[in-house]
Design a protein around this motif. Structure first.
Motif, mmCIF file in Angstrom:
data_model
loop_
_atom_site.group_PDB
_atom_site.id
_atom_site.type_symbol
_atom_site.label_atom_id
_atom_site.label_comp_id
_atom_site.label_asym_id
_atom_site.label_seq_id
_atom_site.Cartn_x
_atom_site.Cartn_y
_atom_site.Cartn_z
ATOM 1 N N ARG A 150 -36.915 -3.304 -11.340
ATOM 2 C CA ARG A 150 -36.429 -2.994 -12.832
ATOM 3 C C ARG A 150 -37.899 -2.365 -13.469
ATOM 4 O O ARG A 150 -37.444 -1.840 -14.503
ATOM 5 C CB ARG A 150 -36.205 -4.497 -13.564
ATOM 6 C CG ARG A 150 -35.015 -5.087 -13.214
ATOM 7 C CD ARG A 150 -34.472 -6.199 -14.010
ATOM 8 N NE ARG A 150 -34.347 -5.793 -15.144
ATOM 9 C CZ ARG A 150 -33.012 -5.390 -15.542
ATOM 10 N NH1 ARG A 150 -32.000 -5.446 -14.608
ATOM 11 N NH2 ARG A 150 -32.614 -5.169 -16.784
ATOM 12 N N ALA A 151 -39.017 -2.736 -12.995
ATOM 13 C CA ALA A 151 -40.096 -1.793 -13.505
ATOM 14 C C ALA A 151 -40.106 -0.475 -13.300
ATOM 15 O O ALA A 151 -40.503 0.167 -14.168
ATOM 16 C CB ALA A 151 -41.258 -2.529 -12.828
ATOM 17 N N VAL A 152 -39.675 0.158 -11.842
ATOM 18 C CA VAL A 152 -39.663 1.724 -11.816
ATOM 19 C C VAL A 152 -38.629 2.218 -11.736
ATOM 20 O O VAL A 152 -38.467 3.628 -11.622
ATOM 21 C CB VAL A 152 -40.808 1.823 -10.570
ATOM 22 C CG1 VAL A 152 -42.095 1.226 -11.066
ATOM 23 C CG2 VAL A 152 -40.217 1.132 -9.467
ATOM 24 N N ALA A 153 -37.436 1.564 -11.349
ATOM 25 C CA ALA A 153 -36.326 2.300 -10.901
ATOM 26 C C ALA A 153 -35.417 2.820 -11.993
ATOM 27 O O ALA A 153 -35.276 2.225 -13.232
ATOM 28 C CB ALA A 153 -35.395 1.513 -10.026
ATOM 29 N N ASP A 154 -34.723 4.005 -11.664
ATOM 30 C CA ASP A 154 -33.839 4.619 -12.820
ATOM 31 C C ASP A 154 -32.299 3.884 -12.720
ATOM 32 O O ASP A 154 -31.607 3.636 -13.479
ATOM 33 C CB ASP A 154 -33.747 5.906 -12.856
ATOM 34 C CG ASP A 154 -34.929 6.668 -13.186
ATOM 35 O OD1 ASP A 154 -35.555 6.236 -14.262
ATOM 36 O OD2 ASP A 154 -35.685 7.437 -12.320
#
Length: 263
Positions: free
Chosen positions: A207-211
């Motif tokens: 959730r921090a980095v994925a689109d």
């Protein structure tokens, strides 16, 4: 994000003898986006990555690169297209320094004579561009922390300027600070226009980095979710194949308690 995907899997299937591991899997990766590939153990994530990287040729379906069909039957095919894979074991040589590891197999020079100056200069430029902080490019990899080793392995994958970078559990067994360092690098890969496939069991990292989050369940697609607007519970339900699990029950208890307090 570009309109056409750099990499697209269309109905990809893979079996080993009588065991069907992947069944009609679809996946698209665009330039400048991070797609997290998640699923329970045995869902087919590793096999899917190995079909993209050329370790296991697909049995059925098609692979497209920049909108045209391509054949990936061996690792060289994937590398030639522009796919770089960083596996969990990192494949670094502890006794060699950072420069030697970055250019291992891709050394600069003429004949048997290596151009150490050129390799060191390019190594510094690459690490600076990615904002990777290590004590020295001449320090042995054995002296680096887990997070530093991980970012060096990712930097090595970028030597050939790939379009797609596959990261297999890059934060596994890392501490909080080291994890943050790796996730920062993933964001910089996106900013540089790379398409990133992030395999992870850590939903916080996802959730921090994925689109987008692509879920595999028992070798099949079980949903592709935009991170923005999709709850943690929805993703867990897609992974487990059930809407009733510990996460959803905890959410229900919390909601009930809030409602009771509001009375």
């Amino acid at each position: 994000m570009s309109a056409a995907p750099v990499l697209a899997l269309r109905g990809v299937s893979k079996r080993f003898g009588a065991v069907q591991v992947l069944t009609e899997v679809d996946l698209e990766i665009h330039a400048g986006e991070v797609v997290a590939l998640v699923g329970d153990n045995g869902a087919g994530k590793s096999t899917l990555v190995k079909t993209i990287s050329g370790v296991h040729p697909i049995d059925e379906g098609a692979i497209e690169w920049d909108g045209r069909p391509v054949q990936i039957t061996k690792p060289h095919d994937a590398q030639h297209l522009g796919v770089a894979t960083v596996y969990q074991d990192l494949a670094l040589c502890d006794n060699l320094d950072v420069v030697a590891n970055l250019f291992l197999g891709s050394e600069l020079g003429t004949g048997p004579v290596l151009d150490e100056i050129a390799m060191e200069q390019r190594a510094r430029e690459l690490l600076d561009t990615l904002s990777i902080r290590i004590p020295s490019v001449r320090i042995p990899v054995a002296a680096l922390s887990g997070g530093q080793r991980q970012v060096v392995a990712i930097a090595r994958a970028l030597i050939g300027n790939p379009k797609i970078v596959i990261l297999d559990e890059p934060t596994a067994a890392l501490g909080v600070e080291q994890t943050a360092q790796v996730l920062d690098l993933v964001e910089r890969l996106r900013e540089r226009g790379h398409g990133v496939i992030l395999i992870s069991h850590n939903m916080a990292d996802v959730r921090a980095v994925a689109d987008r989050v692509a879920v595999l369940r028992l070798g099949r697609n079980n949903g592709v979710f935009p991170v923005a607007g999709t709850s943690h519970e929805e993703i867990i339900a897609a992974i487990t194949g059930a809407t009733d699990n510990a996460v959803t029950r905890r959410q229900a208890r919390t909601a009930a308690a809030v409602k009771e307090d509001a009375r």
